[in-house]
Design an enzyme around this catalytic site. Sequence first.
Site, PDB file in Angstrom:
ATOM      1  CG  ASP A 286     -19.788  -0.744 -21.483  1.00 52.64           C
ATOM      2  OD1 ASP A 286     -19.500   0.047 -22.373  1.00 52.64           O
ATOM      3  OD2 ASP A 286     -19.798  -1.893 -21.849  1.00 52.64           O
TER       4      ASP A 286
ATOM      5  N   GLY B  24     -18.701   3.553 -16.452  1.00 53.13           N
ATOM      6  CA  GLY B  24     -18.971   4.862 -16.162  1.00 53.13           C
ATOM      7  C   GLY B  24     -17.714   5.800 -16.187  1.00 53.13           C
TER       8      GLY B  24
ATOM      9  N   GLY C 226     -16.879   7.911 -18.398  1.00 52.90           N
ATOM     10  CA  GLY C 226     -17.055   9.410 -18.847  1.00 52.90           C
ATOM     11  C   GLY C 226     -17.181  10.244 -17.731  1.00 52.90           C
ATOM     12  CE  LYS C 227     -20.455  11.572 -11.292  1.00 53.31           C
ATOM     13  NZ  LYS C 227     -21.466  11.028 -10.427  1.00 53.31           N
TER      14      LYS C 227
ATOM     15  CG  HIS D 144     -15.940   8.263 -23.784  1.00 53.33           C
ATOM     16  ND1 HIS D 144     -15.280   7.959 -24.691  1.00 53.33           N
ATOM     17  CD2 HIS D 144     -15.593   9.957 -23.751  1.00 53.33           C
ATOM     18  CE1 HIS D 144     -14.576   8.596 -25.221  1.00 53.33           C
ATOM     19  NE2 HIS D 144     -14.485   9.800 -24.755  1.00 53.33           N
ATOM     20  CB  THR D 145     -22.362   8.956 -22.293  1.00 53.74           C
ATOM     21  OG1 THR D 145     -22.672   7.829 -23.271  1.00 53.74           O
ATOM     22  CG2 THR D 145     -23.678  10.071 -22.537  1.00 53.74           C
TER      23      THR D 145
ATOM     24  NE  ARG E  91     -22.823  -1.132 -22.134  1.00 59.52           N
ATOM     25  CZ  ARG E  91     -23.263   0.114 -21.681  1.00 59.52           C
ATOM     26  NH1 ARG E  91     -23.774   0.521 -20.594  1.00 59.52           N
ATOM     27  NH2 ARG E  91     -22.750   0.936 -22.244  1.00 59.52           N
TER      28      ARG E  91
ATOM     29  CB  SER F  23     -20.275   7.996  -9.308  1.00 56.47           C
ATOM     30  OG  SER F  23     -21.294   8.423 -10.406  1.00 56.47           O
ATOM     31  CB  THR F  24     -24.921   8.517  -5.997  1.00 52.49           C
ATOM     32  OG1 THR F  24     -24.716  10.003  -6.016  1.00 52.49           O
ATOM     33  CG2 THR F  24     -24.052   8.105  -4.579  1.00 52.49           C
ATOM     34  CB  SER F  25     -26.982  10.554 -10.172  1.00 54.90           C
ATOM     35  OG  SER F  25     -26.385  11.909 -10.674  1.00 54.90           O
TER      36      SER F  25
END
EC number: 6.3.4.4
Length: 430
Positions: A13, A15, A17-18, A41-42, A305, A413-415
């Site tokens: 979890d 991040g 995916g991005k 994953h999103t 989580r 990564s910031t978003s």
Amino acid sequence: MANVVVVGAQWGDEGKGKIVDWLSERADVIARFQGGHNAGHTLVIDGKVYKLSLLPSGIVRPGKLSVIGNGVVLDPWHLVGEIAKLRGEGVEITPDNLMIAENAVLILPLHGELDRARESHNAVAKIGTTGRGIGPAYEDKVGRRAIRVADLADEATLALRVDRLMVHHDALRRGLGIEPIDREALLAQLREIAPQVLPYAKPVWKVMNEMRKAGKRILFEGAQGALLDIDFGTYPFVTSSNVIAGQAATGTGIGPGAIGFVLGIVKAYTTRVGEGPFPAELKDADGERLGERGREFGTVTGRKRRCGWFDAVLVRQTCATSGVSGIALTKLDVLDGFETLKICVGYDLDGERLDHLPIAADQQARCTPIYEELEGWSESTAGARSWADLPGAAVKYVRRIEELIQCPVALLSTSPERDDTILVTDPFED
């Protein structure tokens, strides 16, 4: 030309995916090499959200070859359902852009039944499984009784495989009070699903090596996180496969020399789903705040989580076991507004200071965190695309993480938006 392995460097979890989507735009091949449909994953692409759990992230991008390697355990019914769902969202999926290893092991309904029955019987010592049959399928693989994708092509072989499987599973089911396997019903299910899966079946090891020789860029997409690795994770509260970067070679049939850059995905704080030790866990207002701001709920299970401060000890350990070349630090914006931040820099175990997580579960449970405090920041980091956009305290936080984990930041990564990324080192560059 560097081929890149992406691995989660915490408990999943993080991040991925991005980051995988950001990298997949320039990759020719995107391959999954372990796990099953238990880790979601999103992806957010042009404002559209895609939720995947089995298919590689590259499947939503035209012109890319997506590969499910032999290290993955495959639920064929879930596969067909996920393909249908994505097609309904306008994604084209054919045997030309999706390939499944012929020697990948199948997850059958009986695996999920066994998984859930065991978990319900182990009320005192739950592992925290998703109940989707991942572990039992890997057990059958190692026990040399699994049904693999290639077996679907021959009915006589399939019947023999089912008979061998039943000898083992019916004995287990009797002990757990489950009805015996209905042989004919299982065979009928497999015959029905076979023509929907077999068109994608290929000798993945051969194609991958041909792609490598042709100079194609390969992105190896890991699922879950290195702290769930069957060997190096918080055993027994782990997944049933190897998650670390070395599995990318074993799980696709390509040699380890093909790996050029290992990118570890690391959240700016720590989360964990399910049971197991978590030394830096916060059970106070700060933990709740991290969970709410970070929207920390599982993509697949929806489970809340557990949250805690950044644990540099654990990330340093996973960077070592995966040979991480650089990290992608995600969700920095979740820390906006905290007056004081803490980083776990060691553990106290019965009065002794440790610089690593011990392997024994009882010792892991007794470890208490030793923290270093840093000044927080009130400004927003959301959407920052250069170091100049970040508050000075945020830059200091990132630099301190680099020092403590002994590994550089390659991406920040910031978003959730793919363009809100500060690039330091391009993993695909030679």
